[in-house]
Scaffold this motif. Structure first.
Motif, short mmCIF file in Angstrom:
data_model
loop_
_atom_site.label_atom_id
_atom_site.label_comp_id
_atom_site.label_asym_id
_atom_site.label_seq_id
_atom_site.Cartn_x
_atom_site.Cartn_y
_atom_site.Cartn_z
N THR A 135 -49.55 22.51 26.61
CA THR A 135 -49.87 23.70 25.81
C THR A 135 -50.93 23.36 24.77
O THR A 135 -51.89 24.12 24.57
CB THR A 135 -48.61 24.24 25.14
N HIS A 136 -50.75 22.24 24.09
CA HIS A 136 -51.77 21.80 23.11
C HIS A 136 -53.13 21.66 23.78
O HIS A 136 -54.15 22.12 23.25
CB HIS A 136 -51.34 20.47 22.48
N GLU A 137 -53.15 21.01 24.93
CA GLU A 137 -54.42 20.80 25.62
C GLU A 137 -55.06 22.13 26.03
O GLU A 137 -56.29 22.30 25.91
CB GLU A 137 -54.19 19.91 26.84
N PHE A 156 -54.56 25.14 24.58
CA PHE A 156 -55.03 25.81 23.36
C PHE A 156 -56.33 25.19 22.88
O PHE A 156 -57.29 25.89 22.52
CB PHE A 156 -54.00 25.69 22.24
N ASN A 157 -56.37 23.87 22.85
CA ASN A 157 -57.53 23.18 22.29
C ASN A 157 -58.77 23.39 23.16
O ASN A 157 -59.86 23.70 22.65
CB ASN A 157 -57.23 21.69 22.14
N GLY A 179 -59.97 26.94 22.82
CA GLY A 179 -60.63 27.17 21.54
C GLY A 179 -62.03 26.57 21.50
O GLY A 179 -62.98 27.21 21.05
N VAL A 180 -62.16 25.35 21.99
CA VAL A 180 -63.47 24.68 21.96
C VAL A 180 -64.48 25.39 22.85
O VAL A 180 -65.63 25.64 22.46
CB VAL A 180 -63.32 23.20 22.40
N ARG A 203 -49.67 28.38 14.76
CA ARG A 203 -50.41 27.25 15.31
C ARG A 203 -51.85 27.62 15.67
O ARG A 203 -52.73 26.75 15.74
CB ARG A 203 -49.71 26.71 16.55
N ALA A 204 -52.09 28.89 15.91
CA ALA A 204 -53.40 29.33 16.38
C ALA A 204 -54.52 28.92 15.43
O ALA A 204 -55.61 28.54 15.86
CB ALA A 204 -53.41 30.85 16.58
N GLY A 258 -54.96 26.35 13.72
CA GLY A 258 -55.37 24.96 13.90
C GLY A 258 -56.34 24.77 15.04
O GLY A 258 -57.04 23.74 15.11
N TYR A 259 -56.39 25.71 15.95
CA TYR A 259 -57.30 25.64 17.09
C TYR A 259 -58.51 26.56 16.91
O TYR A 259 -59.34 26.67 17.81
CB TYR A 259 -56.56 26.03 18.38
N ILE A 293 -58.31 29.79 16.75
CA ILE A 293 -58.04 30.91 17.65
C ILE A 293 -57.31 32.00 16.88
O ILE A 293 -56.40 31.69 16.10
CB ILE A 293 -57.18 30.45 18.85
#
Length: 370
Positions: free
Chosen positions: A180-182, A184-185, A188-189, A221-222, A224-225, A227
């Motif tokens: 999930t982190h990957e 999201f990240n 976002g990028v 958490r959004a 931080g990305y 988003i």
């Protein structure tokens, strides 16, 4: 070819209280408390109501078939109909859905036949339908892997210039996974046109959210990305539909991904093999049954003279017809060729696989018709 990635505008934390457009009692929330989000029109709300009623009847029918031994397992979405229908009704046919194992009602609403949806749960095939035909990926059992697939397809579509969006469902448990982190990240990028819909039903399998995160909300958490993140009442289908619709429009217009957390509750057990009494009390279940998403919308539509007895009868008949078709599909024995185990494993089959296939083929031949 490379993507043109601009410096993102810093996101802000969502409000602490979930967005509602229709409250628990079935009344429209005053405009000043809607945070600029418009209440969908009555025709759209009637469509959402119909979809939820049909989906629930189908879900309860499948649960009954599972108890009868017609399916190996089934994860019910009872109580989460607003999250699922609010999302898929907002999607265009050209958009892609990446579901989890619990999102069968969403897959069915995307046009997949009941027998095809349930083929995997019965053990006939891993997936009983063609993902390309319905623009719906196979249901993912490993937590959060489908989020990466959603971002990958969305990025490819952006590179090709296709004006589509992808949607992926995640549970609160899946939000704790590294995938999930990957996802999201990366989204976002690269500003992937993906909408992440997190159905926070508060327990994953048996672990309460308080033991998964110290964050105020999962939508927090959004930021931080980089988003946009939204915290929505997941039992208010009007709010889910409105927020997801806006997020999809942003995605298609090249404005990047969105994380939408829908606060809801899983009424049934995790699956038919789970005993939820071991980790939650009946009092909480009773409270959330009182926040039923279908009853909430029904009260609003009735108050607006938009839903009458004839409407309810027609919807109930449609739901029963689908339930009957599902029973018929599960009463029909699937024709399964054991040698299909070896298909679609490798593009160029390995020697060991061919050897195993030959061994099984000889074993089957030795038994003849038996």
């Amino acid at each position: 070819m490379s993507l043109n990635v601009e410096t993102p505008v810093p996101a802000v934390l969502p409000d602490a209280e979930p967005l509602r457009l229709i409250d628990d009692t079935g009344h429209a929330v005053p405009a000043r408390r809607r945070r600029g989000v418009e209440l969908p029109d009555l025709e759209t709300l009637k469509l959402l109501y119909r979809r939820m009623v049909v989906a629930r009847r189908w879900d309860t029918q499948v649960s009954a078939l599972t108890r009868q031994g017609r399916l190996a397992t089934y994860p019910s979405a009872l109580g989460q109909e607003a999250c699922e229908m609010g999302t898929v009704v907002a999607m265009r046919e050209s958009d892609w859905l990446f579901p989890t194992y619990r999102d069968s009602i969403a897959v069915m609403t995307r046009g997949v036949a009941p027998g095809q949806v349930l083929a995997g749960f019965r053990g006939d095939w891993h997936s009983g339908y063609d993902p390309n035909e319905h623009r719906t990926s196979i249901q993912s059992t490993p937590l959060a892997t489908q989020a990466l697939h959603a971002v990958g397809l969305a990025t490819a579509a952006k590179l090709k210039g296709d004006s589509i969006a992808t949607v992926t469902f995640l549970g609160d448990g899946a939000s704790s996974e590294g995938d999930t982190h990957e996802a999201f990240n990366f989204a976002g990028v690269w500003q992937a046109p993906t909408v992440f819909v997190v159905q926070n039903n508060q327990f994953a399998i048996s672990v309460p959210l308080s033991k998964q995160t110290r964050a105020r909300t999962l939508a927090d958490r959004a930021v931080g990305y980089g988003i946009p993140g939204f915290y929505v009442d997941g039992n208010d289908v009007a709010a889910v539909y409105a927020v997801v619709s806006a997020a999809l429009e942003r995605a298609r217009n090249g404005e990047g991904p969105t994380i939408v957390e829908c606060l809801t509750y899983r009424i049934e057990a995790h699956t038919n093999s789970d005993d939820p009494s071991r980790y939650r009390g009946t009092e909480d279940v009773a409270v959330w049954k009182g926040r039923d998403p279908i009853e909430r919308l029904e009260r609003y539509l009735v108050s607006e003279d938009a839903l009458g007895d004839a409407d309810r009868e027609a919807i109930a008949a449609e739901a029963e017809e689908l339930a009957a078709a599902t029973r018929d599909a599960m009463n029909t024995e699937a024709v399964v060729d054991p040698l299909e185990l070896f298909e679609h494993v490798y593009n160029e089959p390995r020697a060991a696989l061919l050897e195993q296939r030959a061994f099984l083929e000889a074993e089957l031949a030795s038994h003849g018709e038996a």
